[in-house]
Design a protein around this motif. Structure first.
Motif, PDB file in Angstrom:
ATOM      1  N   ASN A  24      35.997  35.721  16.817  1.00 45.90           N
ATOM      2  CA  ASN A  24      36.918  36.832  17.011  1.00 45.90           C
ATOM      3  C   ASN A  24      37.568  36.628  18.367  1.00 45.90           C
ATOM      4  OD1 ASN A  24      35.853  38.007  14.641  1.00 45.90           O
ATOM      5  ND2 ASN A  24      34.268  39.023  15.833  1.00 45.90           N
ATOM      6  N   LEU A  25      38.794  37.114  18.515  1.00 45.00           N
ATOM      7  CA  LEU A  25      39.474  37.047  19.801  1.00 45.00           C
ATOM      8  C   LEU A  25      39.765  38.456  20.265  1.00 45.00           C
ATOM      9  CD1 LEU A  25      40.950  35.653  22.152  1.00 45.00           C
ATOM     10  CD2 LEU A  25      42.967  35.493  20.661  1.00 45.00           C
ATOM     11  N   VAL A  26      39.277  38.791  21.470  1.00 45.86           N
ATOM     12  CA  VAL A  26      39.575  40.082  22.076  1.00 45.86           C
ATOM     13  C   VAL A  26      40.300  39.848  23.395  1.00 45.86           C
ATOM     14  CG1 VAL A  26      37.625  41.283  21.001  1.00 45.86           C
ATOM     15  CG2 VAL A  26      37.335  40.260  23.258  1.00 45.86           C
ATOM     16  N   VAL A  27      41.147  40.814  23.740  1.00 46.72           N
ATOM     17  CA  VAL A  27      41.830  40.793  25.025  1.00 46.72           C
ATOM     18  C   VAL A  27      41.331  42.013  25.785  1.00 46.72           C
ATOM     19  CG1 VAL A  27      44.044  40.877  26.207  1.00 46.72           C
ATOM     20  CG2 VAL A  27      43.834  39.601  24.068  1.00 46.72           C
ATOM     21  N   ASP A  28      40.684  41.760  26.906  1.00 43.33           N
ATOM     22  CA  ASP A  28      40.114  42.825  27.734  1.00 43.33           C
ATOM     23  C   ASP A  28      40.994  43.081  28.948  1.00 43.33           C
ATOM     24  OD1 ASP A  28      37.975  43.022  26.021  1.00 43.33           O
ATOM     25  OD2 ASP A  28      36.565  41.964  27.324  1.00 43.33           O
ATOM     26  N   ASP A  29      41.314  44.342  29.136  1.00 43.69           N
ATOM     27  CA  ASP A  29      42.004  44.806  30.343  1.00 43.69           C
ATOM     28  C   ASP A  29      40.885  45.283  31.270  1.00 43.69           C
ATOM     29  OD1 ASP A  29      43.000  46.820  32.177  1.00 43.69           O
ATOM     30  OD2 ASP A  29      44.849  46.861  30.995  1.00 43.69           O
ATOM     31  N   ILE A  30      40.720  44.613  32.426  1.00 42.84           N
ATOM     32  CA  ILE A  30      39.595  44.922  33.310  1.00 42.84           C
ATOM     33  C   ILE A  30      40.070  45.191  34.735  1.00 42.84           C
ATOM     34  CG2 ILE A  30      38.022  43.491  31.937  1.00 42.84           C
ATOM     35  CD1 ILE A  30      38.127  41.422  34.263  1.00 42.84           C
ATOM     36  N   THR A  31      39.166  45.791  35.485  1.00 43.19           N
ATOM     37  CA  THR A  31      39.332  45.920  36.926  1.00 43.19           C
ATOM     38  C   THR A  31      38.145  45.209  37.554  1.00 43.19           C
ATOM     39  OG1 THR A  31      40.432  48.056  36.662  1.00 43.19           O
ATOM     40  CG2 THR A  31      39.594  47.515  38.866  1.00 43.19           C
ATOM     41  N   THR A  32      38.443  44.233  38.421  1.00 44.95           N
ATOM     42  CA  THR A  32      37.359  43.476  39.047  1.00 44.95           C
ATOM     43  C   THR A  32      36.615  44.357  40.036  1.00 44.95           C
ATOM     44  OG1 THR A  32      38.616  42.654  40.945  1.00 44.95           O
ATOM     45  CG2 THR A  32      38.766  41.365  38.874  1.00 44.95           C
ATOM     46  N   HIS A  33      35.455  43.880  40.492  1.00 46.72           N
ATOM     47  CA  HIS A  33      34.685  44.658  41.464  1.00 46.72           C
ATOM     48  C   HIS A  33      35.411  44.758  42.809  1.00 46.72           C
ATOM     49  CE1 HIS A  33      33.322  40.523  42.179  1.00 46.72           C
ATOM     50  NE2 HIS A  33      33.020  40.900  43.405  1.00 46.72           N
ATOM     51  N   HIS A  34      36.493  43.977  42.973  1.00 47.38           N
ATOM     52  CA  HIS A  34      37.324  44.075  44.173  1.00 47.38           C
ATOM     53  C   HIS A  34      38.517  45.005  43.955  1.00 47.38           C
ATOM     54  CE1 HIS A  34      35.159  41.006  46.319  1.00 47.38           C
ATOM     55  NE2 HIS A  34      35.359  40.128  45.354  1.00 47.38           N
ATOM     56  N   GLY A  35      38.588  45.641  42.766  1.00 51.55           N
ATOM     57  CA  GLY A  35      39.667  46.571  42.475  1.00 51.55           C
ATOM     58  C   GLY A  35      40.931  45.928  41.943  1.00 51.55           C
ATOM     59  N   ILE A  36      40.862  44.670  41.558  1.00 52.29           N
ATOM     60  CA  ILE A  36      42.046  43.963  41.049  1.00 52.29           C
ATOM     61  C   ILE A  36      42.123  44.132  39.533  1.00 52.29           C
ATOM     62  CG2 ILE A  36      43.145  41.697  40.787  1.00 52.29           C
ATOM     63  CD1 ILE A  36      41.663  40.922  43.422  1.00 52.29           C
ATOM     64  N   HIS A  37      43.302  44.555  39.062  1.00 45.93           N
ATOM     65  CA  HIS A  37      43.545  44.735  37.634  1.00 45.93           C
ATOM     66  C   HIS A  37      43.973  43.400  37.036  1.00 45.93           C
ATOM     67  CE1 HIS A  37      46.128  45.760  34.147  1.00 45.93           C
ATOM     68  NE2 HIS A  37      45.105  46.545  33.895  1.00 45.93           N
ATOM     69  N   THR A  38      43.348  42.997  35.922  1.00 47.44           N
ATOM     70  CA  THR A  38      43.680  41.717  35.289  1.00 47.44           C
ATOM     71  C   THR A  38      43.315  41.742  33.810  1.00 47.44           C
ATOM     72  OG1 THR A  38      43.512  39.302  35.528  1.00 47.44           O
ATOM     73  CG2 THR A  38      41.479  40.577  35.837  1.00 47.44           C
ATOM     74  N   ILE A  39      43.657  40.676  33.117  1.00 46.11           N
ATOM     75  CA  ILE A  39      43.395  40.527  31.677  1.00 46.11           C
ATOM     76  C   ILE A  39      42.478  39.327  31.468  1.00 46.11           C
ATOM     77  CG2 ILE A  39      44.477  39.999  29.432  1.00 46.11           C
ATOM     78  CD1 ILE A  39      45.264  42.753  30.500  1.00 46.11           C
ATOM     79  N   ARG A  40      41.545  39.465  30.530  1.00 45.73           N
ATOM     80  CA  ARG A  40      40.672  38.360  30.132  1.00 45.73           C
ATOM     81  C   ARG A  40      40.735  38.219  28.614  1.00 45.73           C
ATOM     82  NH1 ARG A  40      40.875  37.175  34.815  1.00 45.73           N
ATOM     83  NH2 ARG A  40      39.154  37.150  36.280  1.00 45.73           N
ATOM     84  N   GLU A  41      40.976  36.993  28.141  1.00 53.72           N
ATOM     85  CA  GLU A  41      40.951  36.689  26.717  1.00 53.72           C
ATOM     86  C   GLU A  41      39.597  36.079  26.417  1.00 53.72           C
ATOM     87  OE1 GLU A  41      45.695  35.622  26.560  1.00 53.72           O
ATOM     88  OE2 GLU A  41      44.236  34.003  26.756  1.00 53.72           O
ATOM     89  N   VAL A  42      38.900  36.637  25.419  1.00 50.04           N
ATOM     90  CA  VAL A  42      37.541  36.203  25.131  1.00 50.04           C
ATOM     91  C   VAL A  42      37.381  35.905  23.642  1.00 50.04           C
ATOM     92  CG1 VAL A  42      35.086  36.815  25.234  1.00 50.04           C
ATOM     93  CG2 VAL A  42      36.660  37.655  27.008  1.00 50.04           C
ATOM     94  N   PHE A  43      36.964  34.665  23.341  1.00 50.87           N
ATOM     95  CA  PHE A  43      36.561  34.352  21.984  1.00 50.87           C
ATOM     96  C   PHE A  43      35.097  34.750  21.842  1.00 50.87           C
ATOM     97  CE2 PHE A  43      40.282  31.622  21.934  1.00 50.87           C
ATOM     98  CZ  PHE A  43      40.728  31.799  20.639  1.00 50.87           C
ATOM     99  N   GLN A  44      34.812  35.589  20.851  1.00 48.64           N
ATOM    100  CA  GLN A  44      33.442  36.008  20.569  1.00 48.64           C
ATOM    101  C   GLN A  44      32.887  35.114  19.460  1.00 48.64           C
ATOM    102  OE1 GLN A  44      34.408  40.078  19.520  1.00 48.64           O
ATOM    103  NE2 GLN A  44      33.724  40.787  21.531  1.00 48.64           N
ATOM    104  N   HIS A  45      31.721  34.563  19.701  1.00 49.68           N
ATOM    105  CA  HIS A  45      31.092  33.620  18.767  1.00 49.68           C
ATOM    106  C   HIS A  45      29.621  33.996  18.644  1.00 49.68           C
ATOM    107  CE1 HIS A  45      29.378  29.853  17.272  1.00 49.68           C
ATOM    108  NE2 HIS A  45      30.594  29.489  16.924  1.00 49.68           N
ATOM    109  N   PRO A  46      29.038  33.924  17.446  1.00 50.06           N
ATOM    110  CA  PRO A  46      27.636  34.337  17.274  1.00 50.06           C
ATOM    111  C   PRO A  46      26.614  33.392  17.901  1.00 50.06           C
ATOM    112  CG  PRO A  46      28.503  33.465  15.223  1.00 50.06           C
ATOM    113  CD  PRO A  46      29.664  33.548  16.186  1.00 50.06           C
ATOM    114  N   GLY A  47      27.050  32.242  18.380  1.00 56.32           N
ATOM    115  CA  GLY A  47      26.122  31.280  18.967  1.00 56.32           C
ATOM    116  C   GLY A  47      25.749  30.210  17.968  1.00 56.32           C
TER     117      GLY A  47
END
Length: 182
Positions: A24-47
């Motif tokens: 599966n492919l998800v796009v996460d909108d996150i805020t880093t622990h330094h307060g920076i707003h960014t996007i992360r694309e993550v492929f989810q795989h069962p292992g």
């Protein structure tokens, strides 16, 4: 030195872009622990689980197969995706049976690793299989595998000459060879 004590990042929003049979492919909108707003694309795989099948005398069985994403034939450890609810050691045992036609009397976990942690959450579990008993290999309908038997000297030569190209095989074979030196 960075202070990683403030992790994890804050997930603001997750959007599933694709749901597939394997990933599966998800796009996460996150805020880093330094307060920076960014996007992360993550492929989810069962292992997955891989196995180093060691025959009496020390030879190892590998599989040669065409890998579509790379558009090349690779020499690899028998391996496969973990099915839902399946422990990794069962996956390793299943793949050993399906791909090379053996059952292990002893299955020992030697490593866990992330395949590509920059964009994928897949965790691989690598085992050594010993005390092997032949069984009927069944294989998957969409796989075209050739079983290859290599001596320890051939494994060493393949490593030194870069003939192994995938991480799980390199890790499993290096671990096996390091153990036999020690």
């Amino acid at each position: 030195m960075k202070d990683f004590s403030k992790l994890p990042h804050t997930l603001n929003h997750r959007k599933e872009v694709y749901r597939g049979r394997i990933v599966n492919l998800v796009v996460d909108d996150i805020t880093t622990h330094h307060g920076i707003h960014t996007i992360r694309e993550v492929f989810q795989h069962p292992g997955g689980a891989a196995v180093v099948p060691v025959l009496p005398g020390g030879d190892v069985l590998l599989v040669r197969q065409f890998r579509y994403p790379m558009q090349e034939v690779l020499l690899e450890l028998p391996a496969g995706k973990i099915d839902a609810g399946e422990p990794p050691e069962e996956t390793a045992a299943r793949e050993l049976s399906e791909e090379v036609g053996f059952r292990a009397g002893r299955l020992t976990k030697i490593a866990e690793c992330y395949s590509t942690p920059g964009f994928c959450d897949e965790k691989l579990h690598i085992y050594v299989a010993e005390d092997l008993t032949p069984v009927q290999a069944s294989g998957d309908d969409d796989e075209d595998l050739e079983v290859v038997r290599l001596t320890r000297a051939e494994l060493q030569e393949h490593l030194q000459n870069g003939r192994f190209r995938d991480a799980k095989t390199i890790i499993g074979i290096q671990h096996l060879l390091l153990q036999s030196e020690g």
